[in-house]
Design a protein around this motif. Structure first.
Motif, PDB file in Angstrom:
ATOM      1  N   SER A   1       0.808  -1.224   0.000  1.00 18.77           N
ATOM      2  CA  SER A   1       0.000   0.000   0.000  1.00 18.77           C
ATOM      3  C   SER A   1       0.845   1.280   0.000  1.00 18.77           C
ATOM      4  O   SER A   1       0.624   2.153  -0.834  1.00 18.77           O
TER       5      SER A   1
ATOM      6  N   GLN B   1       2.469   1.689  -3.446  1.00 16.87           N
ATOM      7  CA  GLN B   1       1.525   2.099  -4.490  1.00 16.87           C
ATOM      8  C   GLN B   1       1.118   3.559  -4.356  1.00 16.87           C
ATOM      9  O   GLN B   1       0.882   4.228  -5.358  1.00 16.87           O
ATOM     10  N   THR B   2       1.006   4.050  -3.119  1.00 17.35           N
ATOM     11  CA  THR B   2       0.538   5.426  -2.903  1.00 17.35           C
ATOM     12  C   THR B   2       1.681   6.410  -2.693  1.00 17.35           C
ATOM     13  O   THR B   2       1.440   7.574  -2.392  1.00 17.35           O
TER      14      THR B   2
ATOM     15  N   THR C   1       3.704   6.691  -0.296  1.00 21.25           N
ATOM     16  CA  THR C   1       3.720   7.160   1.084  1.00 21.25           C
ATOM     17  C   THR C   1       5.058   6.771   1.693  1.00 21.25           C
ATOM     18  O   THR C   1       5.600   5.710   1.404  1.00 21.25           O
TER      19      THR C   1
END
Length: 84
Positions: free
Chosen positions: A38, A41-42, A44
């Motif tokens: 996650s 993908q973002t 972050t």
């Protein structure tokens, strides 16, 4: 060939793009980012791991890192087709 050893997501992507390796394994980053897919993908920032908690003691350092969101890790992996 699967490679590992200190890759960041950006360096891992570059290594795959130039055919240095077919895949990258993340160990330490996966410990501190149980939902590693996650944040990659973002885009972050990844949480840092605490090497002092590796290989001994209690669950601290292996099971207490928070995920990026509230979804269980298995749901996140299923959402990117890493699990059936």
């Amino acid at each position: 060939m699967i490679s590992s050893a200190g890759y960041t997501p950006a360096i891992a992507t570059a290594a795959i793009e130039v055919d240095h390796t077919a895949a990258i394994a993340f160990g330490r980053l996966f410990i501190s980012n149980p939902d590693l897919v996650s944040p990659i993908q973002t885009h972050t920032a990844l949480k840092a791991y605490d090497r002092k908690t590796f290989y001994g003691g209690d669950a601290h350092g292996y099971t207490d890192y928070p995920t990026l969101d509230a979804a269980p890790v298995t749901e996140q992996l299923q959402s990117v087709a890493l699990l059936p």
